[in-house]
Write an enzyme that holds these catalytic residues in place. Structure first.
Site, PDB file in Angstrom:
ATOM      1  N   CYS A  65       0.801  -1.234   0.000  1.00 61.48           N
ATOM      2  CA  CYS A  65       0.000   0.000   0.000  1.00 61.48           C
ATOM      3  C   CYS A  65       0.830   1.278   0.000  1.00 61.48           C
ATOM      4  O   CYS A  65       0.270   2.366  -0.115  1.00 61.48           O
ATOM      5  CB  CYS A  65      -0.936   0.011   1.205  1.00 61.48           C
ATOM      6  SG  CYS A  65      -2.061  -1.396   1.234  1.00 61.48           S
ATOM      7  N   CYS A 113       0.270   2.273   6.662  1.00 58.19           N
ATOM      8  CA  CYS A 113       0.692   0.896   6.918  1.00 58.19           C
ATOM      9  C   CYS A 113       0.743   0.168   5.584  1.00 58.19           C
ATOM     10  O   CYS A 113       0.238   0.661   4.572  1.00 58.19           O
ATOM     11  CB  CYS A 113      -0.292   0.209   7.856  1.00 58.19           C
ATOM     12  SG  CYS A 113      -1.988   0.162   7.219  1.00 58.19           S
TER      13      CYS A 113
END
Length: 472
Positions: free
Chosen positions: A131, A452
């Protein structure tokens, strides 16, 4: 302050000198209080974020469904050229991110660049870091500029969940490879005769950790439980994200968004289609999506599968001035973190934020805008609770006391991934552009980005408003 000084200046002739000195000191103190905090340049090049764009972020299997990922990436690159007005030839290098790779275009940065009409002499490579892939693309570009290797870099990312590679089973793949090498009809027939029904079971991709086999949703559910983030808190946070995103969209703040013409569709795609302002009562009706029946993560308080692409232009400040460009922000600092991918998979911000603040000598109160990736509402709440925990600070951060909580009025004020959407590799550029634009609109100086990522990793970045930046 001006009225107080005016009163001080209304003095009698016998005490005018003393009164004037008092007023002058008051002015000096006022200027010091109002002065914005700045950060030093660590690169020797004053690397700047000139501008950036993104396609509308769409729920997968909607309007982009028949495209290929490099086509979507191409739109972001063309949109960046159009918005900035720079010639393709000025770009020295392209760094582009993707997570779920289309096997036909494994170096999607190169394929998208060629499709967008960039010179075949412009190098491009693809990065992947889950991500935070486009964050990695940006910081890779910063490193290239700092090293003096290149002057002008395009960084970005694309994710296309409407069409992901589905493989034959390993048994079938092995058979097909042997079949391709077979030299006689008899050898081929013998191989085909060995086929069994289980050979035909496909291998489907899953948003799961290779090291643990656990889906991210399960990890989010356990993390929320560990930090005491209730279902009601998660639903409330999700509703906040959608409400703020809708408000920002309606106010015209999403100026990084560029329309896309999709073949076979009338008009253009010009809006994110995942923003839905619901009610607490509607959210309460949804059942747990991962840990059933007692989990707290639902389809509404988790980010959804999204298609989208983004791109941004970075260079040294001197190069921007040479080209007549007005940058949005300085790219001041960044750090990457990694932790236990099982129990702390989504705690990247709880590790990255303290690290970047300490590195830059900043406090929570010095940050004017926070743009934090929202994978799940429970993940966000767990990170906030971790930052506000003495126990977490002492046991995992090596600190004596907790880091504390940021001012939530400055936190994801235009919504986040829960509402706008999360095309894995494209989100980092969105976070950077929303930071840059919010710093101008909210009269801030320093913005912090954090996210994250799968594998138990994370990023934190610091941006500083450029004096030439203006609201769009």
């Amino acid at each position: 302050m001006a009225s107080q000084i005016a009163k001080l200046l209304k003095v009698s002739s016998t005490s005018s000198t003393v009164k004037f000195d008092t007023a002058r000191r008051a002015l000096s103190v006022s200027a010091a209080v109002q002065q914005k905090k700045t950060l030093p340049d660590r690169t020797g090049k004053n690397v700047v974020l000139v501008d950036g764009v993104r396609t509308p972020f769409l729920v997968s299997f909607t309007d982009y469904a028949k495209m290929m990922p490099h086509e979507l990436a191409r739109h972001s690159l063309l949109g960046l050229l159009q918005k900035t007005g720079i010639p393709k030839e000025v770009v020295d290098y392209i760094v582009y991110g993707t997570v779920i790779q289309e096997v036909k275009t494994s170096n999607i940065g190169r394929e998208a660049a060629l499709a967008a009409g960039f010179s075949d002499r412009t190098p491009a490579h693809t990065v992947t870091m889950a991500c935070i892939s486009s964050n990695q693309a940006i910081t890779t570009g910063v490193g290239m500029i700092a090293a003096g290797a290149y002057d002008v870099i395009v960084a970005g990312g694309v994710e296309f969940m409407s069409d992901v590679p589905i493989r034959h089973s390993r048994k079938m793949r092995a058979l097909l490879l042997r079949l391709n090498r077979a030299k006689t009809p008899a050898q081929r027939l013998a191989l085909l005769a060995s086929v069994r029904p289980d050979f035909f079971a496909p291998e489907l991709p899953a948003v799961a950790e290779f090291s643990s086999g656990e889906t991210m949703g399960h990890s989010a559910d356990r993390l929320a439980a560990a930090f005491g983030a209730s279902r009601a808190e998660q639903d409330e946070y999700a509703l906040r994200s959608h409400t703020l995103a809708a408000r920002a969209r309606d106010a015209g703040y999403f100026t990084d968004l560029m329309p896309v013409k999709v073949e076979g569709k009338d008009g253009v795609v010009d809006k994110d289609n995942g923003i839905r302002v619901s009610t607490p009562e509607q959210l309460q009706k949804l059942k747990p999506a991962f840990i059933k029946p007692h989990g707290s993560v639902t389809a509404a308080n988790a980010s959804f599968l999204t298609d989208g692409a983004s791109a941004c232009l970075i260079m040294s400040e001197a190069k921007a001035k040479e080209l007549g460009l007005k940058p949005k922000a300085y790219l001041r600092d960044f750090t990457y973190v990694a932790q236990d991918p099982v129990d702390q998979l989504l705690l990247g911000p709880a590790y990255g934020i303290p690290k970047i603040l300490e590195k830059a000598g900043l406090k929570m109160s010095d940050i004017d805008t926070w743009e934090i990736h929202e994978a799940f509402a429970g993940q966000i709440l767990a990170n906030l609770k971790a930052l506000d925990s003495d126990w977490f600070a002492q046991n995992y951060l090596g600190l004596q006391t907790k880091v504390g909580n940021p001012d939530l009025k400055k936190w994801n004020a235009w919504g986040g991934s829960l509402s706008i959407g999360h095309p894995f590799a494209a989100t980092g550029v969105r976070l950077a552009m929303h930071t840059a634009h919010r710093l101008v609109r909210e009269d801030g100086q320093l913005g912090l980005i954090s996210a994250c990522a799968a594998g138990g990793q994370g990023v934190a970045m610091l941006l500083e408003r450029h004096p030439d930046a203006k609201a769009e």
